[in-house]
Design a protein around this motif. Structure first.
Motif, PDB file in Angstrom:
ATOM      1  N   ASP A 127     -16.163  -8.192 -24.034  1.00 54.81           N
ATOM      2  CA  ASP A 127     -17.121  -7.507 -23.394  1.00 54.81           C
ATOM      3  C   ASP A 127     -16.887  -6.870 -21.951  1.00 54.81           C
ATOM      4  O   ASP A 127     -17.766  -6.274 -21.321  1.00 54.81           O
ATOM      5  N   ASN A 128     -15.391  -7.230 -21.489  1.00 58.05           N
ATOM      6  CA  ASN A 128     -15.305  -6.795 -20.212  1.00 58.05           C
ATOM      7  C   ASN A 128     -13.957  -5.762 -20.398  1.00 58.05           C
ATOM      8  O   ASN A 128     -13.048  -5.774 -20.973  1.00 58.05           O
ATOM      9  N   LEU A 129     -14.448  -4.472 -19.938  1.00 56.50           N
ATOM     10  CA  LEU A 129     -13.468  -3.382 -20.051  1.00 56.50           C
ATOM     11  C   LEU A 129     -12.608  -3.157 -18.718  1.00 56.50           C
ATOM     12  O   LEU A 129     -11.938  -2.122 -18.266  1.00 56.50           O
ATOM     13  N   ASN A 130     -12.473  -4.277 -17.941  1.00 55.15           N
ATOM     14  CA  ASN A 130     -11.568  -4.181 -16.765  1.00 55.15           C
ATOM     15  C   ASN A 130     -10.224  -4.013 -17.148  1.00 55.15           C
ATOM     16  O   ASN A 130      -9.602  -4.417 -18.080  1.00 55.15           O
ATOM     17  N   LEU A 131      -9.256  -3.374 -16.308  1.00 54.24           N
ATOM     18  CA  LEU A 131      -8.085  -3.036 -16.428  1.00 54.24           C
ATOM     19  C   LEU A 131      -7.066  -3.619 -15.678  1.00 54.24           C
ATOM     20  O   LEU A 131      -7.282  -3.524 -14.417  1.00 54.24           O
ATOM     21  N   ASN A 132      -5.902  -4.176 -16.017  1.00 56.12           N
ATOM     22  CA  ASN A 132      -4.789  -4.661 -15.070  1.00 56.12           C
ATOM     23  C   ASN A 132      -3.773  -3.794 -15.103  1.00 56.12           C
ATOM     24  O   ASN A 132      -2.894  -3.418 -16.070  1.00 56.12           O
ATOM     25  N   VAL A 133      -3.294  -3.298 -14.080  1.00 54.13           N
ATOM     26  CA  VAL A 133      -2.117  -2.224 -13.660  1.00 54.13           C
ATOM     27  C   VAL A 133      -0.986  -3.230 -13.698  1.00 54.13           C
ATOM     28  O   VAL A 133      -0.564  -4.232 -12.782  1.00 54.13           O
ATOM     29  N   LYS A 134      -0.061  -2.866 -14.457  1.00 52.01           N
ATOM     30  CA  LYS A 134       1.250  -3.537 -14.571  1.00 52.01           C
ATOM     31  C   LYS A 134       2.497  -2.893 -13.700  1.00 52.01           C
ATOM     32  O   LYS A 134       3.556  -3.458 -13.816  1.00 52.01           O
ATOM     33  N   TYR A 135       2.178  -1.862 -13.178  1.00 48.57           N
ATOM     34  CA  TYR A 135       3.589  -1.092 -12.464  1.00 48.57           C
ATOM     35  C   TYR A 135       3.141  -1.093 -10.832  1.00 48.57           C
ATOM     36  O   TYR A 135       3.735   0.022 -10.237  1.00 48.57           O
ATOM     37  N   ILE A 136       2.550  -2.083 -10.326  1.00 45.89           N
ATOM     38  CA  ILE A 136       2.239  -2.069  -8.793  1.00 45.89           C
ATOM     39  C   ILE A 136       3.549  -2.916  -8.495  1.00 45.89           C
ATOM     40  O   ILE A 136       3.838  -4.134  -9.077  1.00 45.89           O
ATOM     41  N   CYS A 137       4.226  -2.254  -7.303  1.00 42.34           N
ATOM     42  CA  CYS A 137       5.508  -2.726  -6.767  1.00 42.34           C
ATOM     43  C   CYS A 137       4.984  -3.593  -5.387  1.00 42.34           C
ATOM     44  O   CYS A 137       4.122  -2.961  -4.837  1.00 42.34           O
ATOM     45  N   ASP A 138       5.675  -4.419  -5.136  1.00 42.05           N
ATOM     46  CA  ASP A 138       5.729  -5.545  -4.084  1.00 42.05           C
ATOM     47  C   ASP A 138       6.423  -4.718  -2.722  1.00 42.05           C
ATOM     48  O   ASP A 138       6.217  -5.060  -1.581  1.00 42.05           O
ATOM     49  N   ASP A 139       7.415  -4.046  -2.988  1.00 39.32           N
ATOM     50  CA  ASP A 139       8.479  -3.444  -2.012  1.00 39.32           C
ATOM     51  C   ASP A 139       7.737  -2.435  -1.412  1.00 39.32           C
ATOM     52  O   ASP A 139       7.366  -1.482  -1.930  1.00 39.32           O
ATOM     53  N   THR A 140       7.485  -2.414   0.081  1.00 38.88           N
ATOM     54  CA  THR A 140       6.812  -1.455   0.829  1.00 38.88           C
ATOM     55  C   THR A 140       7.498  -0.721   1.774  1.00 38.88           C
ATOM     56  O   THR A 140       7.326   0.156   2.588  1.00 38.88           O
ATOM     57  N   GLU A 141       8.979  -0.926   1.388  1.00 35.88           N
ATOM     58  CA  GLU A 141       9.986   0.017   2.381  1.00 35.88           C
ATOM     59  C   GLU A 141      10.190   1.432   1.926  1.00 35.88           C
ATOM     60  O   GLU A 141      10.609   2.211   2.580  1.00 35.88           O
ATOM     61  N   ASP A 142       9.788   1.849   0.487  1.00 38.21           N
ATOM     62  CA  ASP A 142      10.240   3.059   0.022  1.00 38.21           C
ATOM     63  C   ASP A 142       8.716   3.814  -0.264  1.00 38.21           C
ATOM     64  O   ASP A 142       8.584   3.915  -1.328  1.00 38.21           O
ATOM     65  N   ILE A 143       8.063   4.068   0.901  1.00 33.46           N
ATOM     66  CA  ILE A 143       6.729   4.819   0.705  1.00 33.46           C
ATOM     67  C   ILE A 143       7.000   6.392   0.545  1.00 33.46           C
ATOM     68  O   ILE A 143       7.805   6.825   1.371  1.00 33.46           O
ATOM     69  N   ILE A 144       6.330   7.037  -0.637  1.00 33.47           N
ATOM     70  CA  ILE A 144       6.583   8.460  -0.662  1.00 33.47           C
ATOM     71  C   ILE A 144       5.604   9.033   0.156  1.00 33.47           C
ATOM     72  O   ILE A 144       5.678  10.275   0.816  1.00 33.47           O
ATOM     73  N   PHE A 145       4.148   8.553   0.178  1.00 35.63           N
ATOM     74  CA  PHE A 145       3.127   9.168   1.028  1.00 35.63           C
ATOM     75  C   PHE A 145       1.850   8.022   0.856  1.00 35.63           C
ATOM     76  O   PHE A 145       2.133   7.047   0.076  1.00 35.63           O
ATOM     77  N   ASN A 146       1.030   8.299   1.654  1.00 34.86           N
ATOM     78  CA  ASN A 146      -0.259   7.241   1.832  1.00 34.86           C
ATOM     79  C   ASN A 146      -1.492   8.230   1.253  1.00 34.86           C
ATOM     80  O   ASN A 146      -1.622   9.321   1.752  1.00 34.86           O
ATOM     81  N   VAL A 147      -2.344   7.380   0.636  1.00 34.76           N
ATOM     82  CA  VAL A 147      -3.666   7.834   0.242  1.00 34.76           C
ATOM     83  C   VAL A 147      -4.615   7.552   1.475  1.00 34.76           C
ATOM     84  O   VAL A 147      -4.510   6.276   1.851  1.00 34.76           O
TER      85      VAL A 147
END
Length: 258
Positions: A172-192
């Motif tokens: 009964d839980n429709l929560n979604l887990n995102v599997k393509y989040i990266c930990d490396d923060t040095e190669d940022i393309i843009f910010n939301v």
């Protein structure tokens, strides 16, 4: 259920409320201002007086008796929670490459939206572990994807089949887990920097589609129609204000000519 906007920087939003006195959602506004004004030496009664007084000035049709119990409940349950203060959510090259590899614009917009939502909750909860914590209706609205519920489920299923997301083990839980989040923060393309129109933000910033731009008034991302400058809601508001200004000028001219 009241639709609550996801706000990255609630302290900034609180100051905006106090400066402009423009409120379109009493529940969200009171939730933010309660936490903004709370301090260990401030009583619940003092906080209520501040919030109630502000809403009387700022929200048309506000009546204390209709909102008293809700605001008191919020004060009791929210006053000790910290304001969310996020300046931006970074989008990394590897994350975008994974999303663009889908080669389907709806799937890409959905995947981008899930990425930003999951990162938001990671910022406010160290134990979130990449879960989205939002219902499908909210997710698809943020993704700017207008499809039926059955089509929503099909798109979610496609992302799961491509190993982009995982579902909760609870039926009964429709929560979604995102599997393509990266930990490396040095190669940022843009910010939301805001959580509105994430799908359109993707089209404008990643796909570089020039048919999308920011509303001149509120900053939301809109599709360009001819020389359109404002989103639908702002266009209505700007037209009203223009008409009011025209009437004021006409009255002023009439008085001067007497």
């Amino acid at each position: 259920m009241v639709n609550m906007e996801i706000i990255l920087n609630e302290r900034k939003k609180a100051k905006e409320y106090l400066e402009t006195k423009e409120v379109d959602n009493v529940v969200q506004c009171s939730s933010i201002l309660i936490r903004y004004f709370y301090s260990p030496i401030t009583t619940d009664a003092e906080i209520y007086t501040i919030i109630d007084g502000f809403l009387k000035q700022s929200f048309i049709g506000y009546k204390s008796e209709n909102w008293k119990s809700l605001i008191e409940y919020q004060i009791k349950n929210l006053k000790n929670r910290k304001l969310v203060e996020i300046d931006y959510i970074p989008v990394l090259r590897k994350e975008l490459e994974r999303i663009q590899s889908l080669e389907n614009i709806r799937l890409e917009k959905l995947a981008f939206t899930l990425l930003i939502i999951a990162k938001y909750y990671n910022y406010i909860n160290d134990n979130n572990n990449n879960w989205t914590n939002k219902d499908f209706k909210t997710i698809f609205k943020l993704a700017d994807i207008n499809v039926t519920k059955s089509k929503q489920c099909m798109l979610i299923s496609e992302l799961k089949e491509k190993d982009m997301i995982a579902l909760s083990r609870k039926v009964d839980n429709l929560n979604l887990n995102v599997k393509y989040i990266c930990d490396d923060t040095e190669d940022i393309i843009f910010n939301v920097t805001n959580m509105n129109d994430l799908g359109n933000q993707y089209i404008m910033n990643v796909k570089k589609d020039n048919s999308y731009k920011q509303c001149k008034n509120c900053g939301r991302i809109i599709k360009i129609v001819k020389n359109k400058k404002y989103c639908k809601n702002c266009a209505i508001e700007v037209k009203k204000n223009t008409q009011k200004e025209w009437i004021r000028n006409k009255r002023k001219q009439a008085l001067n000519n007497q």
